[in-house]
Write an enzyme that holds these catalytic residues in place. Structure first.
Site, mmCIF file in Angstrom:
data_model
loop_
_atom_site.group_PDB
_atom_site.id
_atom_site.type_symbol
_atom_site.label_atom_id
_atom_site.label_comp_id
_atom_site.label_asym_id
_atom_site.label_seq_id
_atom_site.Cartn_x
_atom_site.Cartn_y
_atom_site.Cartn_z
ATOM 1 N N CYS A 2 56.702 64.555 0.402
ATOM 2 C CA CYS A 2 57.207 65.470 1.414
ATOM 3 C C CYS A 2 57.488 66.807 0.731
ATOM 4 O O CYS A 2 57.512 66.894 -0.487
ATOM 5 C CB CYS A 2 58.508 64.958 2.016
ATOM 6 S SG CYS A 2 58.378 63.279 2.655
ATOM 7 N N ARG A 27 51.783 68.835 1.633
ATOM 8 C CA ARG A 27 52.482 67.642 1.145
ATOM 9 C C ARG A 27 52.738 66.630 2.262
ATOM 10 O O ARG A 27 53.256 65.547 2.007
ATOM 11 C CB ARG A 27 53.816 68.042 0.504
ATOM 12 C CG ARG A 27 53.652 68.949 -0.695
ATOM 13 C CD ARG A 27 54.997 69.363 -1.254
ATOM 14 N NE ARG A 27 55.638 68.274 -1.957
ATOM 15 C CZ ARG A 27 55.483 68.015 -3.246
ATOM 16 N NH1 ARG A 27 54.707 68.769 -3.981
ATOM 17 N NH2 ARG A 27 56.102 67.003 -3.799
ATOM 18 N N TRP A 74 55.904 63.454 5.002
ATOM 19 C CA TRP A 74 54.795 62.507 4.977
ATOM 20 C C TRP A 74 55.441 61.144 5.050
ATOM 21 O O TRP A 74 56.096 60.700 4.115
ATOM 22 C CB TRP A 74 53.976 62.667 3.689
ATOM 23 C CG TRP A 74 52.620 62.090 3.858
ATOM 24 C CD1 TRP A 74 51.526 62.690 4.420
ATOM 25 C CD2 TRP A 74 52.204 60.783 3.474
ATOM 26 N NE1 TRP A 74 50.467 61.833 4.412
ATOM 27 C CE2 TRP A 74 50.844 60.656 3.835
ATOM 28 C CE3 TRP A 74 52.819 59.705 2.862
ATOM 29 C CZ2 TRP A 74 50.104 59.505 3.619
ATOM 30 C CZ3 TRP A 74 52.086 58.550 2.644
ATOM 31 C CH2 TRP A 74 50.744 58.466 3.023
ATOM 32 N N ASN A 98 62.685 64.063 -0.705
ATOM 33 C CA ASN A 98 61.322 63.654 -1.019
ATOM 34 C C ASN A 98 61.428 62.538 -2.038
ATOM 35 O O ASN A 98 62.066 62.709 -3.077
ATOM 36 C CB ASN A 98 60.531 64.830 -1.602
ATOM 37 C CG ASN A 98 59.184 64.396 -2.138
ATOM 38 O OD1 ASN A 98 58.568 63.464 -1.613
ATOM 39 N ND2 ASN A 98 58.711 65.073 -3.174
ATOM 40 N N GLY A 99 60.809 61.390 -1.748
ATOM 41 C CA GLY A 99 60.877 60.270 -2.681
ATOM 42 C C GLY A 99 61.133 58.987 -1.922
ATOM 43 O O GLY A 99 61.034 58.949 -0.694
ATOM 44 N N GLU A 477 38.997 52.908 -20.667
ATOM 45 C CA GLU A 477 39.494 54.178 -20.127
ATOM 46 C C GLU A 477 40.215 54.975 -21.222
ATOM 47 O O GLU A 477 40.053 56.199 -21.319
ATOM 48 C CB GLU A 477 40.417 53.897 -18.930
ATOM 49 C CG GLU A 477 41.242 55.070 -18.411
ATOM 50 C CD GLU A 477 40.426 56.237 -17.890
ATOM 51 O OE1 GLU A 477 39.194 56.153 -17.830
ATOM 52 O OE2 GLU A 477 41.050 57.272 -17.572
ATOM 53 N N LYS A 481 39.053 58.676 -22.459
ATOM 54 C CA LYS A 481 39.943 59.850 -22.452
ATOM 55 C C LYS A 481 39.944 60.510 -23.819
ATOM 56 O O LYS A 481 39.882 61.729 -23.935
ATOM 57 C CB LYS A 481 41.386 59.465 -22.094
ATOM 58 C CG LYS A 481 41.700 59.153 -20.660
ATOM 59 C CD LYS A 481 41.731 60.334 -19.729
ATOM 60 C CE LYS A 481 40.404 60.473 -19.026
ATOM 61 N NZ LYS A 481 40.244 59.724 -17.799
ATOM 62 N N GLU A 484 36.606 62.229 -24.599
ATOM 63 C CA GLU A 484 36.324 63.318 -23.658
ATOM 64 C C GLU A 484 37.087 64.596 -23.980
ATOM 65 O O GLU A 484 36.532 65.687 -23.911
ATOM 66 C CB GLU A 484 36.735 62.790 -22.286
ATOM 67 C CG GLU A 484 36.402 63.599 -21.106
ATOM 68 C CD GLU A 484 36.893 62.889 -19.835
ATOM 69 O OE1 GLU A 484 36.512 63.339 -18.770
ATOM 70 O OE2 GLU A 484 37.674 61.913 -19.904
ATOM 71 N N HIS A 500 31.987 39.572 -33.296
ATOM 72 C CA HIS A 500 30.549 39.528 -33.021
ATOM 73 C C HIS A 500 29.863 40.842 -33.397
ATOM 74 O O HIS A 500 28.754 41.109 -32.954
ATOM 75 C CB HIS A 500 30.311 39.181 -31.548
ATOM 76 C CG HIS A 500 30.888 37.854 -31.177
ATOM 77 N ND1 HIS A 500 30.388 36.659 -31.642
ATOM 78 C CD2 HIS A 500 31.982 37.520 -30.442
ATOM 79 C CE1 HIS A 500 31.117 35.655 -31.192
ATOM 80 N NE2 HIS A 500 32.102 36.158 -30.460
ATOM 81 N N LYS A 600 34.016 68.894 -13.456
ATOM 82 C CA LYS A 600 34.924 68.038 -12.690
ATOM 83 C C LYS A 600 34.167 67.203 -11.673
ATOM 84 O O LYS A 600 34.417 66.022 -11.520
ATOM 85 C CB LYS A 600 35.979 68.907 -11.990
ATOM 86 C CG LYS A 600 37.026 68.118 -11.231
ATOM 87 C CD LYS A 600 37.887 67.295 -12.173
ATOM 88 C CE LYS A 600 38.851 66.375 -11.461
ATOM 89 N NZ LYS A 600 39.313 65.299 -12.355
HETATM 90 C C1 F6R Z 1 36.661 60.966 -16.859
HETATM 91 C C2 F6R Z 1 36.222 61.472 -15.566
HETATM 92 C C3 F6R Z 1 34.885 61.077 -15.089
HETATM 93 C C4 F6R Z 1 34.917 60.796 -13.589
HETATM 94 C C5 F6R Z 1 33.491 60.568 -13.078
HETATM 95 C C6 F6R Z 1 33.456 60.177 -11.623
HETATM 96 O O1 F6R Z 1 37.940 61.398 -17.162
HETATM 97 O O2 F6R Z 1 36.926 62.186 -14.901
HETATM 98 O O3 F6R Z 1 34.378 59.997 -15.793
HETATM 99 O O4 F6R Z 1 35.702 59.675 -13.365
HETATM 100 O O5 F6R Z 1 32.729 61.722 -13.258
HETATM 101 O O6 F6R Z 1 33.989 61.191 -10.829
HETATM 102 P P1 F6R Z 1 34.490 60.884 -9.368
HETATM 103 O O7 F6R Z 1 35.653 59.994 -9.471
HETATM 104 O O8 F6R Z 1 34.820 62.228 -8.792
HETATM 105 O O9 F6R Z 1 33.345 60.211 -8.654
#
Ligand code: F6R
Length: 605
Positions: A2, A27, A74, A98-99, A477, A481, A484, A500, A600
């Site tokens: 919210c 929000r 919300w 909010n919360g 993951e 990270k 990346e 292995h 992105k």
């Molecule tokens: C890693 C990362 C990417 C996305 C991938 C899929 O940190 O952000 O591996 O997860 O490009 O993107 P979406 O989720 O937008 O389909």
């Protein structure tokens, strides 16, 4: 999620509250309301739906005052009605929140037994009653406020007016953001820089557990122990605060810290927080015999984790495949398969193409996406939204944890429909989920320890991540990270697979990050850790609080708060790994938010 605003000034305050609420509508816009001090008594105006409905109410019943608070909602606890709209009032107290107050049911029962009468279904109203009760014992406002805050479990950002206090707004923050805005002979409280943007660009970000008394001439701030504190005043550009870093150095850092809020927002999409029950879904789960998840990158790992839950709890076979492989493989799919695309952006070309292909095969389709107007959201028959808010950092953080939370809730719905979940199990899982925002906040508090570790990673060229079971995708993951954003090469393996092949890589130079939850595989994982130690490898272990692991010069342990984290463990362990890669990247001085060679939203193949 919210939005909150509070203003104590000299001129008419209500139009300014409305101006601010319009900026906060992103929000939530289930209802809106304002409250203002008129001749020593607080009056409210509230309306269901968007701010324009509130404006219509104000046109009929104007409110003129120089001190006021506002809220756009919300809905979580209670339907989006006018009665449930904030501000909530009890006796002399009027407040916006909010919360989520996790112990509201206990508090409400206690207050009701003392004769308090409630007019809404919200968790928020109990705070107003509690504070009013404290004021009635003769305590001064600040003291009564502190006593009230200490009784609350859960997350809150609050702005409070008290009848008779015509130059005072109390504020507090735990788990939900709140800023103090500094004006000329005028002061503000708001959910973020955007909220106070029309009035000032001078902001103090309250820290976890802080509370504050705001008057026209300034703000008195206190930390969680009740000691007076000062929080730095920073200059922000309000025009686009929504996509600005605020108090953080990078969007990634901000987004890591937003996770208690974004997870909570996502949970309330799928969970009725008043009844504690999962909300029904528009999919005939009974007609399904298989789930096919398609996704890329981090979203693919979310799918892998969901598979564990779909198969274990719901007993439904689930395949998960990287979309760029799936789309070119001519997979054999049964007609009773539900195809689920998982994606932050909803635009990733391979995932979208896979979804379109599944639809063309006549399969039922669903999309778990964060951008609700995206191509996937429109293409799939069923939209299962996550509510991470805008994710700007290229490395996905809050989108991932909200995907995990949303998918887990959907699993529970499915498991129940398939008769695989007893009422007790359902209640226990839902209670765990409700504590997730709070637990995430506690994990974030480990940041200084994680940062200290990260210094030892900065000069490394390789790292190994180990996990078992549902934590293997979390290891994947974590490794993704790290590579990346810090450009350190990292591999992830299921720990049982070490012998292995990958064990050959282990030497004194290779940090081995291990995820050690207290689950049925922990003893086996400990044996795998011994295998690493016997080859001179240095272990960095993230362990559930009640896992016994002996620390030594080459075995470093960070313990997650509390004991075993059960079903939430993958989500909580993820947060530690995000912080590790973030700080390693800081040490290396890479472009954290825009790592080289990446984008992105990958809308091309
Ligand atoms: C890693 C990362 C990417 C996305 C991938 C899929 O940190 O952000 O591996 O997860 O490009 O993107 P979406 O989720 O937008 O389909």
């Amino acid at each position: 999620m919210c939005g909150i605003i509070g203003v104590t000034g000299n001129g008419p305050v209500v139009p300014r509250l409305i101006d601010s609420l319009k900026r906060l509508e992103y929000r939530g816009y289930d209802s809106a309301g304002v409250a203002a001090m008129v001749d020593g008594a607080v009056e409210r105006r509230r309306a269901q739906g968007k701010i324009r409905n509130l404006e219509a109410v104000l046109a009929e019943q104007p409110l003129t005052a120089s001190v006021g608070i506002g809220h756009t909602r919300w809905a979580t606890h209670g339907a989006p009605t006018t009665a449930n709209a904030h501000p909530h009032k009890a006796g002399r107290v009027t407040l916006v929140h909010n919360g989520i107050i996790e112990n509201f049911a206990e508090l409400k029962a206690e207050l009701a037994a003392e004769g308090h009468v409630f007019e809404s279904q919200t968790d928020t109203e109990v705070i107003a009653h509690l504070l009013d009760a404290e004021l009635n014992t003769g305590r001064a406002p600040l003291e009564a406020f502190k006593v009230t805050l200490d009784r609350l479990t859960g997350a809150y950002a609050l702005a409070v007016l008290i009848d008779g206090q015509d130059d005072l707004i109390l504020g507090a923050r735990r788990g939900s953001p709140l800023v103090v805005g500094w004006g000329e002979d005028e002061m503000y409280l708001g959910s973020d820089a955007l909220a106070v943007g029309p009035f000032t660009q001078k902001i103090s970000y309250l820290e976890e557990g802080d509370y504050v008394a705001v008057t026209r001439s300034g703000a008195q701030m206190f930390d969680v122990t009740g000691s007076p504190v000062e929080r730095a005043v920073v200059q922000v550009s309000a025009s686009s605060a929504m996509v600005e870093k605020g108090e953080y150095r990078h969007f990634m850092e901000k987004e890591i810290h937003e996770q208690p809020d974004s997870v909570q927002h996502t949970l309330s999409e799928y969970l009725d927080l008043v009844t504690g029950k999962a909300k029904p879904q528009a999919v005939d789960f009974a007609a399904l015999d298989r789930i096919q998840i398609v996704a890329c990158g981090t979203a693919f790992y979310a799918g892998q984790i969901a598979r564990y839950a779909f198969e274990k709890l719901a007993g439904l076979p689930c395949d998960v495949e990287i979309a760029s492989e799936f789309r070119y493989r001519s997979p054999a799919v049964s007609p009773r398969t539900l195809a689920v695309a998982v994606s932050q952006s909803g635009e990733t070309a391979d995932t979208l193409a896979s979804l379109t292909w599944c639809k063309a095969q006549g399969l039922k389709t669903a999309a778990v996406v964060n951008v609700h107007s995206s191509s996937m959201a429109r293409e799939a028959e069923v939209l299962w939204p996550t509510h991470a808010g805008p994710e700007i950092g290229v490395a996905s953080t809050k989108a991932f944890t909200t995907q995990l939370a949303g998918l887990f809730l959907l699993t529970l719905v499915l498991a129940k429909l398939r008769g695989r979940l007893t009422a007790e199990q359902e209640t226990a899982y839902l209670a765990e989920l409700r504590s997730l925002p709070n637990k995430t906040q506690k994990v974030l508090a480990l940041e200084p320890q994680v940062e200290a570790w990260s210094q030892r990673f900065a000069n490394k060229h390789h790292a190994l991540f180990l996990g078992r079971g549902v934590h293997y995708p979390i290891a994947l993951e974590g490794a993704l990270k790290l590579k990346e954003i810090s450009y350190i090469h990292a591999e992830a393996y299921p720990a049982g697979e070490l012998k292995h092949g990958p064990l050959a890589l282990v030497d004194e130079d290779m940090p081995v990050v291990t995820i050690a939850p207290n689950d049925q595989l922990i003893e086996k994982l400990k044996s795998n850790m011994q295998e690493v130690r016997a080859r001179g490898g240095e272990l960095y272990v993230f362990a559930d609080g009640d896992v016994h692991i002996e620390e030594s010069a080459f075995v470093h342990v960070i313990r997650l708060p509390g004991g075993s984290n059960g079903a939430l463990s993958p989500i909580l362990h993820t947060v530690t790994l995000q912080m590790l890669s973030y700080h390693a990247a800081l040490q290396k001085g890479t472009d954290v938010d825009k790592p080289r060679n990446l984008a992105k939203s990958v809308t091309v193949e």
